[in-house]
Design an enzyme around this catalytic site. Structure first.
Site, PDB file in Angstrom:
ATOM      1  N   GLY A 124       0.832  -1.192   0.000  1.00  0.00           N
ATOM      2  CA  GLY A 124       0.000   0.000   0.000  1.00  0.00           C
ATOM      3  C   GLY A 124       0.866   1.240   0.000  1.00  0.00           C
ATOM      4  N   ASP A 128      -1.532   7.526   1.694  1.00  0.00           N
ATOM      5  CA  ASP A 128      -1.091   8.641   2.527  1.00  0.00           C
ATOM      6  C   ASP A 128      -0.302   8.180   3.742  1.00  0.00           C
ATOM      7  OD1 ASP A 128      -2.084  10.580   0.893  1.00  0.00           O
ATOM      8  OD2 ASP A 128      -3.924  10.935   2.033  1.00  0.00           O
ATOM      9  N   GLY A 294       3.233   3.758  20.786  1.00  0.00           N
ATOM     10  CA  GLY A 294       4.611   4.138  20.520  1.00  0.00           C
ATOM     11  C   GLY A 294       4.928   5.573  20.902  1.00  0.00           C
ATOM     12  N   GLU A 329      -9.594  16.660  18.712  1.00  0.00           N
ATOM     13  CA  GLU A 329      -9.006  17.240  17.505  1.00  0.00           C
ATOM     14  C   GLU A 329      -9.775  18.498  17.162  1.00  0.00           C
ATOM     15  OE1 GLU A 329      -7.268  13.322  15.136  1.00  0.00           O
ATOM     16  OE2 GLU A 329      -9.324  14.000  14.734  1.00  0.00           O
ATOM     17  N   HIS A 353      -7.013   3.243  20.896  1.00  0.00           N
ATOM     18  CA  HIS A 353      -6.042   4.165  21.484  1.00  0.00           C
ATOM     19  C   HIS A 353      -6.262   4.366  22.987  1.00  0.00           C
ATOM     20  CE1 HIS A 353      -4.841   4.809  17.485  1.00  0.00           C
ATOM     21  NE2 HIS A 353      -5.500   5.907  17.202  1.00  0.00           N
ATOM     22  N   ARG A 454      -6.766  20.822  20.185  1.00  0.00           N
ATOM     23  CA  ARG A 454      -6.173  19.516  19.869  1.00  0.00           C
ATOM     24  C   ARG A 454      -5.349  19.064  21.064  1.00  0.00           C
ATOM     25  NH1 ARG A 454      -0.926  18.401  17.798  1.00  0.00           N
ATOM     26  NH2 ARG A 454      -0.758  16.254  17.027  1.00  0.00           N
ATOM     27  N   LYS A 498      -0.351  19.182  39.987  1.00  0.00           N
ATOM     28  CA  LYS A 498      -0.948  20.363  40.602  1.00  0.00           C
ATOM     29  C   LYS A 498      -0.977  20.193  42.122  1.00  0.00           C
ATOM     30  CE  LYS A 498      -3.895  21.536  36.662  1.00  0.00           C
ATOM     31  NZ  LYS A 498      -5.272  21.786  36.209  1.00  0.00           N
TER      32      LYS A 498
END
Length: 603
Positions: A124, A128, A294, A329, A353, A454, A498
């Site tokens: 592939g 992208d 990663g 995002e 994730h 984001r 904090k």
């Protein structure tokens, strides 16, 4: 989900010498033949430990009648390798795929790095992900001398292209480190000379046979190790693996396959995909990649917790009030609407994730840093979690919004998205782990697109101090006095705590201060891209940051009932404006468990 364009090359100090890798002296009992993985060391150039070129190559030295010791170049015995009696020298998988872990020792551990080569095939290559992430990551590894001496990179795709055109395509995405820019052009040329292209169909055995012939020409009779990276749609994973295994697998080295998410849409489709892959591969040949594992701050989670006494005693329900995993995002689908509409934010972000980060955060102390020990503990956490109920979930979808004279399109304004789509672009959920350490502690997840900022971060909010002497100084809002540990995964990586502190002066006035480890200020080296670390681990056979099949099964068990209910009942998402903080329902969900989202304050 695939990230955007890759950054610069990795730092040797952060990438080439990770904190822990499993030793061949501690093979996993669940993986037969792991004692033969010593062949990995014959191809790696990672300097751990540093070996001078003038030193002699490692040799195999008998220590007892039933064992072998690997004698290092400095004369020391590095590890002990138990010999398995009466094991056949080579084991063939179905339809002819060879498992490198069962190849004869004489083939797996030859006479040093000069006798082995690695071929990396990006299936592939015209997509992208390959152009923006995989090829730049491979160049980063080459730039830092972390790839073996003999390696070849092949792009494989249906697009008609020659070697020169591939090199031109990927050269635009390659970058070098600023502090080593003097040899940047030279390194690029050398790397591009190792890159080749073969055009073929993903389902054609003949095309893969032609690829195999080209690979053999580059391997030149050396021990041939091959890594296939499947950067293709999941519906052709199995066909591509079948063709690669029958026609292009290594006959005298290891063969490994990196599989990109999504790993199915639910428990059934995931199990079907796993079953299909295992017709041609063994589990230890499959590297399911989740690039968030990663990331530097995710890998630092276990170091932060297990090597700092100040944190480990506090890591339980006794001191932690809630844990928040937040992903946002500030842009919409932007051309990926067709793909995204088939999966949605829950499958795209939360089930993989965020859930993987949760498992690493909540797991018990593993026996060692060995991949199987770590993954065993992650599986225990996932199996202890309750399946998600609809009452503990809020979903949303962004709509168009005009801000500053600019009109931002809504999700269904995307031409690739059905106008009546109910696919969520936002979700918030409360999850619970039913074990001794975390009983009753809400783990709140939130993920969304087209939000006000984001970010990806973990927030740990601690309990209030019992009988706090200074409660009156904070008024009625005790949350103002709550200690909070924040791990910023991206962007602008940081770890900060904090605390409450006295403002200097004659009076007694308190404020909330921050103890901040800001990575950009503390470390001069750039943080390597997640794909660099994961590709290097795959080449070296390190599975710690990859997902095992039983992990995947446990993860889908948590989310599948919810996903089916959402689709069967056609639950309408709550709409929120593009660029906002998300649906109001997310705040009510948190309030139900006496929690305030930590990312809504002014920091």
């Amino acid at each position: 989900m695939a990230a955007t364009a890759a950054g610069a090359a990795l730092s040797p100090s952060t990438q080439c010498a990770p904190c822990c890798h499993h030793s061949s002296s501690s093979p996993s009992p669940s993986t037969p033949g792991h004692h033969r993985l010593v062949n990995v060391s014959t191809i790696s150039k990672r300097p751990c430990p540093k070996i001078l070129a003038s030193q002699t190559p490692p040799t195999l030295t008998p220590t007892t009648p039933n064992s072998l010791a690997v004698r290092m170049r400095d004369g020391s015995v590095a590890t002990k390798v138990d010999r398995v009696e009466k094991e056949p020298p080579t084991e063939k998988l179905k339809d002819g795929l060879t498992s490198a872990e069962t190849i004869d020792d004489g083939l797996c551990f030859d006479s040093g790095t000069d006798e082995a080569t690695v071929s990396i095939i990006v299936v592939g290559a015209s997509g992208d992900l390959a152009k923006k992430k995989i090829f730049p990551a491979l160049f980063a590894l080459y730039y830092e001398d972390c790839l073996p001496k003999h390696f070849t990179i092949y792009g494989y795709a249906r697009s008609k292209m020659n070697d020169a055109e591939l090199r031109k395509t990927i050269s635009d995405t390659l970058t070098c480190r600023i502090d080593k820019s003097e040899n940047c052009c030279e390194k690029m040329e050398q790397f591009l000379d190792r890159c080749f292209y073969h055009s073929g169909k993903y389902v054609s055995e003949e095309n893969f046979k032609d690829l195999d012939k080209k690979l053999r020409g580059h391997e030149a009779g050396r021990v041939a190790n091959r890594l296939f990276y499947l950067s293709i749609p999941p519906n052709i994973f199995i066909d591509a693996v079948k063709c690669a295994s029958l026609s292009a697998s290594s006959t005298n080295g290891w063969t490994r396959v990196i599989v990109e998410k999504p790993f199915g849409r639910d428990s059934d489709s995931s199990a079907c995909l796993t079953k299909g892959l295992k017709q041609y591969l063994k589990e230890d040949q499959i590297f399911r990649i989740d690039h968030y594992l990663g990331k530097e701050l995710v890998e630092n989670l276990s170091v932060l917790r297990f090597s700092n006494l100040v944190f480990e005693p506090l890591w339980s329900r006794q001191y932690i009030r809630n844990v928040q995993l937040i992903f946002s995002e500030d842009f919409g689908t932007e051309g990926r609407g067709g793909y995204f509409d088939h999966y949605g934010i829950i499958r795209d972000i939360m089930q993989n994730h965020l859930l993987q980060i949760l498992a690493l955060f909540a797991m018990e102390t593993p026996v060692s840093c060995d991949a199987e020990d770590i993954r065993n503990e992650k599986v225990k956490v996932l199996r202890s979690m309750r399946p998600l109920q609809l009452e503990n979930v809020v979903i949303g979808q962004y709509n168009s919004h005009c801000k500053g004279g600019v009109t931002y399109p809504g999700y269904t304004d995307d031409k690739t998205v059905p106008h009546d789509s109910l696919t969520p672009t936002f979700a918030a959920a409360a999850l619970f782990i039913d074990n001794t350490r975390w009983d009753g502690v809400p783990f709140l997840m939130k993920a969304g697109k087209a939000l006000h900022t984001r970010r990806a971060e973990i927030r740990v909010q601690f309990r209030h101090v019992p009988g706090n002497l200074y409660n009156k100084k904070f008024g009625t809002d005790l949350d103002q006095a709550t200690n909070e540990l924040v791990i910023k995964i991206q962007p602008d990586e940081a770890v900060y705590l904090k605390i409450n502190n006295k403002v200097p002066g004659l009076g007694m006035r308190l404020d909330r201060s921050t103890l901040n480890l800001h990575y950009a200020a503390r470390y001069s080296k750039e943080i390597p891209d997640a794909y660099e670390r994961l590709l290097l681990d795959a080449i070296e056979g390190e599975r710690r940051l990859f997902i095992r099949s039983d992990e995947l099964d446990a993860a889908w068990t948590i989310f599948t009932p919810l996903l089916k209910e959402l689709e069967e009942k056609r639950i309408i998402p709550e709409y929120y404006p593009y660029g906002s903080r998300g649906p109001v329902g997310a705040h009510y969900l948190a309030a139900r468990y006496n929690v305030k989202w930590g990312d809504l304050g002014s920091e």
